[in-house]
Motif scaffolding. Structure first.
Motif, PDB file in Angstrom:
ATOM      1  N   VAL A   7       0.750  -1.234  -0.005  1.00 20.15           N
ATOM      2  CA  VAL A   7      -0.187  -0.215   0.092  1.00 20.15           C
ATOM      3  C   VAL A   7       0.896   1.321   0.082  1.00 20.15           C
ATOM      4  CG1 VAL A   7      -1.767   1.350   1.272  1.00 20.15           C
ATOM      5  CG2 VAL A   7      -2.022  -1.286   1.044  1.00 20.15           C
ATOM      6  N   ARG A   8       1.946   1.272   0.972  1.00 23.93           N
ATOM      7  CA  ARG A   8       2.730   2.509   0.885  1.00 23.93           C
ATOM      8  C   ARG A   8       3.538   2.636  -0.548  1.00 23.93           C
ATOM      9  NH1 ARG A   8       5.366   0.619   5.108  1.00 23.93           N
ATOM     10  NH2 ARG A   8       7.126  -0.047   3.923  1.00 23.93           N
ATOM     11  N   SER A   9       3.995   1.574  -1.188  1.00 26.70           N
ATOM     12  CA  SER A   9       4.741   1.785  -2.219  1.00 26.70           C
ATOM     13  C   SER A   9       3.928   2.174  -3.381  1.00 26.70           C
ATOM     14  CB  SER A   9       5.373   0.344  -2.614  1.00 26.70           C
ATOM     15  OG  SER A   9       6.261   0.185  -1.804  1.00 26.70           O
ATOM     16  N   TYR A  10       2.569   1.724  -3.694  1.00 30.60           N
ATOM     17  CA  TYR A  10       1.804   1.956  -4.654  1.00 30.60           C
ATOM     18  C   TYR A  10       0.758   3.081  -4.621  1.00 30.60           C
ATOM     19  CZ  TYR A  10       4.528  -1.430  -6.927  1.00 30.60           C
ATOM     20  OH  TYR A  10       5.845  -2.084  -7.322  1.00 30.60           O
ATOM     21  N   LEU A  11       0.245   3.369  -3.034  1.00 29.67           N
ATOM     22  CA  LEU A  11      -0.643   4.121  -2.903  1.00 29.67           C
ATOM     23  C   LEU A  11      -2.217   3.825  -3.751  1.00 29.67           C
ATOM     24  CD1 LEU A  11       1.263   7.643  -2.458  1.00 29.67           C
ATOM     25  CD2 LEU A  11       0.409   5.906  -0.672  1.00 29.67           C
ATOM     26  N   SER A  67      -2.486  -0.619  14.215  1.00 25.73           N
ATOM     27  CA  SER A  67      -1.429  -0.168  13.597  1.00 25.73           C
ATOM     28  C   SER A  67      -1.637   0.004  12.242  1.00 25.73           C
ATOM     29  CB  SER A  67      -0.473  -1.029  13.825  1.00 25.73           C
ATOM     30  OG  SER A  67       0.099  -1.325  15.166  1.00 25.73           O
ATOM     31  N   PHE A  68      -2.687  -0.596  11.632  1.00 29.72           N
ATOM     32  CA  PHE A  68      -2.549  -0.632  10.039  1.00 29.72           C
ATOM     33  C   PHE A  68      -3.642   0.885   9.770  1.00 29.72           C
ATOM     34  CE2 PHE A  68      -5.088  -1.459   6.142  1.00 29.72           C
ATOM     35  CZ  PHE A  68      -3.916  -1.814   5.430  1.00 29.72           C
ATOM     36  N   LEU A  69      -4.379   0.889  11.044  1.00 34.82           N
ATOM     37  CA  LEU A  69      -5.373   2.195  10.672  1.00 34.82           C
ATOM     38  C   LEU A  69      -4.429   3.508  10.803  1.00 34.82           C
ATOM     39  CD1 LEU A  69      -8.350   1.404  12.849  1.00 34.82           C
ATOM     40  CD2 LEU A  69      -8.037   1.260  10.262  1.00 34.82           C
ATOM     41  N   ALA A  70      -3.638   3.366  11.893  1.00 34.07           N
ATOM     42  CA  ALA A  70      -2.565   4.633  11.844  1.00 34.07           C
ATOM     43  C   ALA A  70      -1.600   5.004  10.656  1.00 34.07           C
ATOM     44  CB  ALA A  70      -1.760   4.280  13.214  1.00 34.07           C
ATOM     45  N   LEU A  71      -1.294   3.701  10.054  1.00 34.24           N
ATOM     46  CA  LEU A  71      -0.484   3.894   8.731  1.00 34.24           C
ATOM     47  C   LEU A  71      -1.286   4.463   7.620  1.00 34.24           C
ATOM     48  CD1 LEU A  71       1.431   0.608   9.266  1.00 34.24           C
ATOM     49  CD2 LEU A  71       2.375   2.876   9.407  1.00 34.24           C
ATOM     50  N   LEU A  72      -2.387   3.723   7.634  1.00 31.95           N
ATOM     51  CA  LEU A  72      -3.402   4.540   6.499  1.00 31.95           C
ATOM     52  C   LEU A  72      -3.673   6.045   6.775  1.00 31.95           C
ATOM     53  CD1 LEU A  72      -6.266   1.746   5.998  1.00 31.95           C
ATOM     54  CD2 LEU A  72      -4.376   2.261   4.547  1.00 31.95           C
ATOM     55  N   THR A  73      -3.777   6.467   7.926  1.00 26.96           N
ATOM     56  CA  THR A  73      -4.037   7.955   8.203  1.00 26.96           C
ATOM     57  C   THR A  73      -2.733   8.616   7.746  1.00 26.96           C
ATOM     58  OG1 THR A  73      -5.750   7.405  10.063  1.00 26.96           O
ATOM     59  CG2 THR A  73      -4.609   9.349  10.057  1.00 26.96           C
ATOM     60  N   ARG A  74      -1.610   8.042   8.201  1.00 25.46           N
ATOM     61  CA  ARG A  74      -0.240   8.869   7.821  1.00 25.46           C
ATOM     62  C   ARG A  74      -0.085   8.705   6.312  1.00 25.46           C
ATOM     63  NH1 ARG A  74       2.017   6.377  12.280  1.00 25.46           N
ATOM     64  NH2 ARG A  74       3.025   4.777  11.110  1.00 25.46           N
ATOM     65  N   LEU A  75      -0.791   7.948   5.678  1.00 24.73           N
ATOM     66  CA  LEU A  75      -0.771   7.985   4.218  1.00 24.73           C
ATOM     67  C   LEU A  75      -1.573   8.772   3.504  1.00 24.73           C
ATOM     68  CD1 LEU A  75       0.165   4.293   3.440  1.00 24.73           C
ATOM     69  CD2 LEU A  75       1.710   6.139   3.308  1.00 24.73           C
ATOM     70  N   GLY A  76      -2.629   9.330   4.287  1.00 19.68           N
ATOM     71  CA  GLY A  76      -3.556  10.267   3.649  1.00 19.68           C
ATOM     72  C   GLY A  76      -4.845   9.628   3.290  1.00 19.68           C
ATOM     73  N   TYR A  77      -5.348   8.374   3.696  1.00 17.95           N
ATOM     74  CA  TYR A  77      -6.404   7.741   3.436  1.00 17.95           C
ATOM     75  C   TYR A  77      -7.445   8.122   4.258  1.00 17.95           C
ATOM     76  CZ  TYR A  77      -4.015   4.650   0.172  1.00 17.95           C
ATOM     77  OH  TYR A  77      -3.349   3.885  -0.722  1.00 17.95           O
ATOM     78  N   TRP A  78      -8.638   8.361   4.107  1.00 27.13           N
ATOM     79  CA  TRP A  78      -9.888   8.227   4.858  1.00 27.13           C
ATOM     80  C   TRP A  78     -10.204   6.710   4.828  1.00 27.13           C
ATOM     81  CZ3 TRP A  78      -9.139  12.105   1.236  1.00 27.13           C
ATOM     82  CH2 TRP A  78      -9.223  13.357   1.667  1.00 27.13           C
ATOM     83  N   HIS A  79     -10.828   6.230   5.764  1.00 28.72           N
ATOM     84  CA  HIS A  79     -11.374   5.173   5.924  1.00 28.72           C
ATOM     85  C   HIS A  79     -12.506   4.810   6.836  1.00 28.72           C
ATOM     86  CE1 HIS A  79      -9.008   5.314   9.995  1.00 28.72           C
ATOM     87  NE2 HIS A  79      -7.865   5.639   9.353  1.00 28.72           N
ATOM     88  N   ALA A  80     -13.010   3.854   6.959  1.00 29.88           N
ATOM     89  CA  ALA A  80     -14.318   3.296   7.519  1.00 29.88           C
ATOM     90  C   ALA A  80     -14.313   1.842   7.967  1.00 29.88           C
ATOM     91  CB  ALA A  80     -15.470   3.759   6.734  1.00 29.88           C
ATOM     92  N   HIS A  81     -14.576   1.402   9.135  1.00 33.57           N
ATOM     93  CA  HIS A  81     -14.711  -0.157   9.449  1.00 33.57           C
ATOM     94  C   HIS A  81     -15.842  -0.371  10.495  1.00 33.57           C
ATOM     95  CE1 HIS A  81     -12.012   1.366  12.551  1.00 33.57           C
ATOM     96  NE2 HIS A  81     -12.827   0.309  13.546  1.00 33.57           N
TER      97      HIS A  81
END
Length: 351
Positions: free
Chosen positions: A108-112, A136-150
């Protein structure tokens, strides 16, 4: 939209995304029989048969080059869920599969990718809540600029004839994203949940241990004479509580747990959640509603919403495991449609 299936298994998520209109580009899994099944059913997709822990992001670059990307991409992941299941809660904490989401994040981090879809057991959310793999995965997504819902969803509310609770996450780099509304159940237009009989009632009868001559994977496990007597004594939707005393196992005489084992499925309601041993009578409520046997691999596949022309390769045990491990097709399709709808709205707003 282009879909990449990490931990693809036999391809339940890919089939749902294909039915939602996405193009399936790549599957990745280390299980040989699952790889054979995937290649057969997605002949236009590429497949990497290997362990994600030994793969580098650049290994998939030929299929998802950032410099030549013309379409939005979706990365999907259903990491092996056994480390997080209720049956494994009392095990040690060293199971190396618990960090597979971290391995997925490297890609995810490499290809966004524009979108991410994850499905797993509810336990993934609660294991070591603050420092666990999901948080940890949610925090990583946030740092990459993703909006997310679960949230934890019930598969039967999305057209799957199973009482299957799963943790689902969707994420987007293009804007806030919401969960699709249920298609079935109390909060939808279709109040009645999909039933076992609607899914498997069209299949011809077979006996325990029989292989149907013309329907792929319509094969059921053999039963001992004693277990044949047991299922004959079990009513539709019933359990071992229906048996006469002579048929009760010694280990069950003073034990009230695991009431589903040796049970029959109901006809007019969803089934219990399928597992990797969903074709074994002694491992859950996997008895056919009316025939004296456990469900066949094909019937299990129908309960997972696979189309009839989707063929599974491998031994009886392997094909049953592949089906039980799969993401239900209709549930994946609903989320694929939601992702497509989100992208169309994004494009419209950009005009």
């Amino acid at each position: 939209m282009i879909f990449y299936d990490f931990f693809s298994g036999c391809g339940g998520t890919s089939q749902g995304m294909r039915e939602a209109g996405l193009t399936i580009k790549l599957g990745i899994d280390f299980d040989r029989d699952s790889a054979r099944t995937y290649r057969k059913n997605f002949p236009r997709a590429r497949f990497i048969e290997g362990d994600i822990r030994s793969l580098r992001p650049k290994d998939i670059e030929p299929y998802v080059s950032k410099s030549s990307r013309r379409h939005p991409i979706v990365f999907g992941a259903c990491a092996p869920c056994q480390p997080f299941s209720k049956q494994r809660r009392d095990d040690g904490q060293s199971d190396e599969r618990k960090d597979l989401l971290g391995e997925f994040h490297r890609f995810v981090r490499s290809y966004l990718p524009e979108y991410v879809f994850i499905e797993n057991v509810p336990g993934l959310q609660s294991v070591d809540d603050e420092k666990g793999p999901f948080s940890s995965f949610l925090a990583l997504l946030t740092r990459l600029g993703y909006w997310h819902a679960h949230q934890i969803v019930v598969a039967s509310h999305y057209g799957v004839p199973q009482h299957r609770r799963r943790l689902v996450l969707i994420a987007s780099r293009l804007g806030p994203i919401e969960f699709p509304k249920p298609t079935h159940g109390p909060n939808s237009a279709r109040k009645r949940l999909p039933s076992v009989w609607e899914a498997i009632g069209h299949l011809p009868a077979i006996s325990a241990g029989e292989i149907h001559p013309s329907i792929p994977n319509h094969q059921s496990a053999n039963l001992s004479e004693l277990n044949l007597r047991r299922i004959k004594a079990t009513r539709v939707g019933g359990s071992r509580a229906d048996w006469p005393e002579a048929l009760v196992l010694d280990c069950h005489r003073a034990y009230d747990g695991h009431t589903d084992v040796y049970g029959r499925m109901p006809k007019n309601a969803p089934a219990s959640a399928l597992t990797t041993r969903c074709i074994s009578l002694s491992n859950g409520r996997f008895g056919h509603p009316t025939q004296h046997r456990a469900i066949s691999v094909r019937e299990a596949a129908c309960l997972q919403n696979f189309p009839m022309n989707f063929e599974f390769l491998g031994s009886l045990q392997s094909t049953g495991r592949q089906v039980g491990n799969a993401v239900p097709v209709k549930m994946a399709k609903v989320f694929g449609l939601a992702i497509g709808k989100h992208y169309r709205a994004y494009r419209k707003a950009k005009r």
